[in-house]
Write a protein that holds these residues in place. Structure first.
Motif, short mmCIF file in Angstrom:
data_model
loop_
_atom_site.label_atom_id
_atom_site.label_comp_id
_atom_site.label_asym_id
_atom_site.label_seq_id
_atom_site.Cartn_x
_atom_site.Cartn_y
_atom_site.Cartn_z
N ARG A 28 0.82 -1.20 0.00
CA ARG A 28 0.00 0.00 0.00
C ARG A 28 0.86 1.25 0.00
NH1 ARG A 28 -0.73 2.80 4.86
NH2 ARG A 28 -0.04 1.77 6.77
N LYS A 29 0.20 2.37 -0.33
CA LYS A 29 0.83 3.68 -0.19
C LYS A 29 0.39 4.30 1.13
CE LYS A 29 1.77 5.24 -4.89
NZ LYS A 29 1.59 6.36 -5.85
N ASP A 82 -2.54 9.99 -3.11
CA ASP A 82 -2.72 9.54 -4.50
C ASP A 82 -4.09 8.89 -4.64
OD1 ASP A 82 -2.60 8.45 -7.03
OD2 ASP A 82 -0.68 7.44 -6.74
N PHE A 94 -4.40 5.73 -6.95
CA PHE A 94 -3.71 4.49 -6.63
C PHE A 94 -4.70 3.39 -6.28
CE2 PHE A 94 -1.56 1.70 -3.47
CZ PHE A 94 -0.58 1.18 -4.30
N ASP A 130 -5.71 0.38 -4.34
CA ASP A 130 -5.29 -0.16 -3.06
C ASP A 130 -6.29 -1.20 -2.57
OD1 ASP A 130 -3.79 -0.45 -0.76
OD2 ASP A 130 -3.79 1.70 -0.28
#
Length: 291
Positions: free
Chosen positions: A4-5, A23, A26, A28
């Protein structure tokens, strides 16, 4: 599983984008927010007449042996949606009791017993957050459609609301079955054992906006208004839970939010928060962090 970010999210009010962070494009993991997407697939099945009565036993439609036992024969679609089915069995090598005494609210008096067997109650009389049973609903719904749920979601909901093609809904390595001669993968309602729906914050916001607008996308009717209303009807066994959506009845779940709020929730405090009084859609990813 997927790396993950850092956290991301966005806020929409009256259809206008007020704020983004992180983001938002993104893709996820989203954990148990996947359950709320299953509830939309169920709404399509109801609208199409595939499931004419959610209060009828599932075994009337799904005849794969999973709903024939004395414990399971009276389980309805509504029981499954409200997490009150008390379904007994093993699915994808996971027994139902692996999630007995599971606590997701922090209020359980029996957290030390998690994963140990307890006496089962009649269907519709006991609420339990049990992913094995949610995954059994997903399989039953796929059998009713005769089509994988990711295909149903894409064709009937995500493409019509302009979602990207980046989201993915992953099953398990052993969750493949054959239906009408075609090999299909059943998808879970979370990431309790991996998989689940992987999606961006921006696509979550489109999904949330559809529900906030009572199933309308512009002038196009995507989801029946009566079904969207039914998602937010409190379960008789848990007033803070509807049809795979969390509710804020009496402001007991989130005291600082309006009682009209309702939520798709996932582990790590992944949240899609909707409120019609505020005309608000807010998406939060990974806001629960260690101090």
């Amino acid at each position: 599983m997927k790396n993950r970010k850092a956290g991301s999210g966005l806020i929409l009010r009256q259809g206008q984008l007020l704020k983004t962070w992180g983001d938002v494009e993104f893709v996820d993991m989203t954990f148990s927010i996947s359950k709320s997407y299953i509830s939309l697939c169920m709404g399509i099945a109801v609208a199409d007449g595939i499931i004419p009565d959610i209060h009828a036993p599932i075994r009337n439609i799904v005849k794969d042996g999973g709903f024939e036992s004395e414990q399971n024969k009276d389980i309805t679609w509504a029981h499954m949606l409200q997490l009150t089915s008390e379904w007994e069995g093993t699915l994808w090598e996971k027994p139902d009791w692996i999630d007995h005494y599971r606590d997701v609210t922090g209020n359980s008096l029996h957290a030390d017993k998690r994963g140990s067997k307890r006496k089962l109650q009649p269907p519709g009389t006991y609420w339990e957050y049990n992913d094995v049973r949610v995954n059994r609903l997903s399989l039953a719904l796929m059998r009713a459609f005769g089509q994988p749920l990711p295909e149903v979601l894409k064709e009937r909901i995500m493409d019509p609301i302009g979602a990207t093609d980046t989201w993915e809904w992953h099953g398990y390595e052993n969750s493949w079955v054959e239906i009408d001669g075609k090999r299909m993968q059943s998808v879970p309602g979370g990431a309790h054992w991996g998989g689940g729906l992987w999606i961006s914050s921006r696509d979550h916001a489109r999904f949330g906006s559809l529900i906030l607008n009572h199933g309308l996308w512009g002038s196009q009717r995507i989801m029946g208004e009566s079904w969207v209303d039914a998602l937010c009807e409190p379960s008789p066994c848990n007033p803070n839970y509807g049809f795979m959506w969390w509710l804020n009845t009496g402001r007991t779940l989130f005291p600082s939010a309006p009682a009209s709020s309702f939520f798709a929730l996932g582990a790590g405090q992944n949240i899609v928060w909707l409120d019609r009084e505020l005309y608000l859609v807010a998406v939060f990813r990974w806001i629960k962090q260690k101090s």
